[in-house]
Design a protein around this motif. Structure first.
Motif, short mmCIF file in Angstrom:
data_model
loop_
_atom_site.label_atom_id
_atom_site.label_comp_id
_atom_site.label_asym_id
_atom_site.label_seq_id
_atom_site.Cartn_x
_atom_site.Cartn_y
_atom_site.Cartn_z
N ALA A 17 0.84 -1.21 0.00
CA ALA A 17 0.00 0.00 0.00
C ALA A 17 0.87 1.25 0.00
O ALA A 17 0.57 2.23 -0.69
N ARG A 18 1.98 1.22 0.79
CA ARG A 18 2.90 2.36 0.81
C ARG A 18 3.51 2.61 -0.56
O ARG A 18 3.55 3.73 -1.05
N ASP A 19 3.98 1.55 -1.21
CA ASP A 19 4.61 1.70 -2.52
C ASP A 19 3.62 2.20 -3.55
O ASP A 19 3.95 3.03 -4.41
N HIS A 20 2.39 1.69 -3.46
CA HIS A 20 1.35 2.13 -4.39
C HIS A 20 1.05 3.61 -4.19
O HIS A 20 0.91 4.37 -5.15
N ALA A 21 0.94 4.04 -2.91
CA ALA A 21 0.66 5.45 -2.62
C ALA A 21 1.78 6.34 -3.11
O ALA A 21 1.55 7.39 -3.72
N ARG A 22 3.03 5.93 -2.88
CA ARG A 22 4.16 6.76 -3.29
C ARG A 22 4.28 6.84 -4.80
O ARG A 22 4.80 7.83 -5.34
N ALA A 23 3.80 5.83 -5.49
CA ALA A 23 3.87 5.84 -6.95
C ALA A 23 2.95 6.88 -7.56
O ALA A 23 3.11 7.25 -8.73
N GLN A 24 2.00 7.37 -6.75
CA GLN A 24 1.08 8.39 -7.27
C GLN A 24 1.68 9.78 -7.25
O GLN A 24 1.11 10.73 -7.78
N GLN A 25 2.86 9.92 -6.59
CA GLN A 25 3.47 11.24 -6.48
C GLN A 25 3.73 11.83 -7.87
O GLN A 25 4.27 11.17 -8.76
N GLY A 26 3.32 13.07 -8.04
CA GLY A 26 3.51 13.75 -9.32
C GLY A 26 2.34 13.58 -10.28
O GLY A 26 2.28 14.28 -11.29
N ALA A 27 1.43 12.65 -9.97
CA ALA A 27 0.26 12.48 -10.83
C ALA A 27 -0.63 13.71 -10.74
O ALA A 27 -0.76 14.32 -9.69
N LYS A 28 -1.22 14.09 -11.86
CA LYS A 28 -2.05 15.29 -11.89
C LYS A 28 -3.43 14.97 -12.42
O LYS A 28 -3.62 14.09 -13.25
N ALA A 29 -4.41 15.72 -11.88
CA ALA A 29 -5.79 15.60 -12.34
C ALA A 29 -6.21 16.94 -12.93
O ALA A 29 -5.53 17.95 -12.77
N ASP A 30 -7.34 16.94 -13.62
CA ASP A 30 -7.82 18.19 -14.22
C ASP A 30 -8.19 19.20 -13.16
O ASP A 30 -8.11 20.41 -13.40
N ALA A 31 -8.62 18.74 -11.99
CA ALA A 31 -9.03 19.64 -10.91
C ALA A 31 -8.32 19.23 -9.63
O ALA A 31 -8.56 18.14 -9.12
N MET A 32 -7.46 20.11 -9.13
CA MET A 32 -6.70 19.80 -7.93
C MET A 32 -5.96 21.05 -7.47
O MET A 32 -5.75 21.99 -8.23
N PRO A 33 -5.52 21.09 -6.21
CA PRO A 33 -4.67 22.19 -5.76
C PRO A 33 -3.27 22.07 -6.36
O PRO A 33 -2.81 20.96 -6.66
N VAL A 34 -2.61 23.19 -6.54
CA VAL A 34 -1.22 23.21 -6.98
C VAL A 34 -0.38 23.64 -5.78
O VAL A 34 -0.60 24.70 -5.20
N LEU A 35 0.59 22.80 -5.40
CA LEU A 35 1.44 23.06 -4.24
C LEU A 35 2.91 23.03 -4.66
O LEU A 35 3.33 22.06 -5.30
N PRO A 36 3.70 24.04 -4.33
CA PRO A 36 3.25 25.31 -3.76
C PRO A 36 2.52 26.15 -4.80
O PRO A 36 2.65 25.92 -6.01
#
Length: 284
Positions: A17-36
């Protein structure tokens, strides 16, 4: 093995589950916050990237919220012509002082929001001022949609449904800021207009089209709640709402000598009421 079962097998253990969650890093959706927020790809003209404090795209049928410092400017943009931003404001550390739509209309002798309009609290102070507006299609009369009405119209109005009601989403935004449902007053709506006809009936005027925006300036520290849902008077049978762009950046509050400060006697008194409170508290 099916796609679902394959995905489930990867998250069957804590490490998986940890590896799966970390693999999502950098993924973008059409609607989401931009950080920073400074990494927003197309910042406001004349605003330095480091002055950006909020950058987000809010999907139709969703909500957002943020606490903003005094003087911050908040620009809402309707990229598609189908967004409808239902906005509620609270004094950030004094949440019992909040947007009062009736006073906003009554005290300023104007029911139609636009540049130069002040959004007033229930204590006669300015929460925010509208500094720029390219839409002209707004509503301070109707409020947002409700659970009962959306259930009747679309089959469901709960927050998790495909047709969430604006008030249900605003309540969730309020809860995330330590507020209760009773703290959610009637909202103002941007990008879908309403006018009152000569016979007193309500006319829905809809959108001004894609790409329009409205800018609010925080005249005191604010908690901002936004629900992006169809206007309750929108005649289209389907639940139709485009995404909303939300950008905020550091700026300066209205001060004596500003044309907006003295635009009307009622507005000047509201600014004086605001300044008196902020000065006593060492904020201004």
């Amino acid at each position: 093995m099916s796609t679902v079962s394959a995905a489930a097998s990867k998250t069957a253990s804590a490490h998986g589950a940890r590896d799966h969650a970390r693999a999502q890093q950098g993924a973008k959706a059409d609607a989401m916050p931009v950080l920073p927020a400074s990494s927003w790809p197309a910042p406001v003209e004349g605003v330095a990237a480091e002055d950006m404090v909020w950058a987000e795209t809010v999907a139709g049928g969703n909500y957002t919220h943020k606490t903003l410092a005094r003087g911050t400017e908040l620009r809402l943009t309707d990229p598609t012509g189908d967004a409808c931003a239902h906005v509620v404001l609270h004094s950030a550390d004094r949440p019992w002082e909040r947007l009062n739509v009736a006073d906003t209309v009554k005290v300023l002798w104007n029911a139609y929001l636009g540049a130069g309009h002040l959004l007033l609290s229930d204590q006669g102070r300015v929460l925010a001022s509208i500094t720029q507006d390219t839409s002209g299609r707004h509503d301070a009369l109707t409020g947002t949609s409700t659970l009962a009405r959306n259930t009747e119209r679309y089959g469901d109005g709960s927050p998790q449904s495909a047709s969430p009601a604006g008030r249900e989403l605003l309540k969730l935004a309020a809860l995330k800021n330590g507020l209760a449902p009773r703290d959610v007053p009637p909202s103002v709506s941007f990008f879908q207009g309403v006018r009152i006809a000569g016979d007193g009936s309500t006319e829905f005027t809809g959108s001004a089209g894609a790409g329009v925006s409205v800018t609010l300036r925080a005249e005191q520290p604010l908690t901002v709640l936004v629900a992006n849902v169809p206007h309750p008077l929108d005649p289209r049978p389907a639940y139709t709402c485009g995404h909303l762009e939300v950008l905020a950046y550091r700026a300066a509050p209205t001060a004596p000598g500003d044309a907006l400060w003295d635009a009307t006697p009622e507005g000047r008194r509201a600014f004086l009421n605001t300044a008196e409170l902020l000065t006593a508290r060492g904020i201004a």
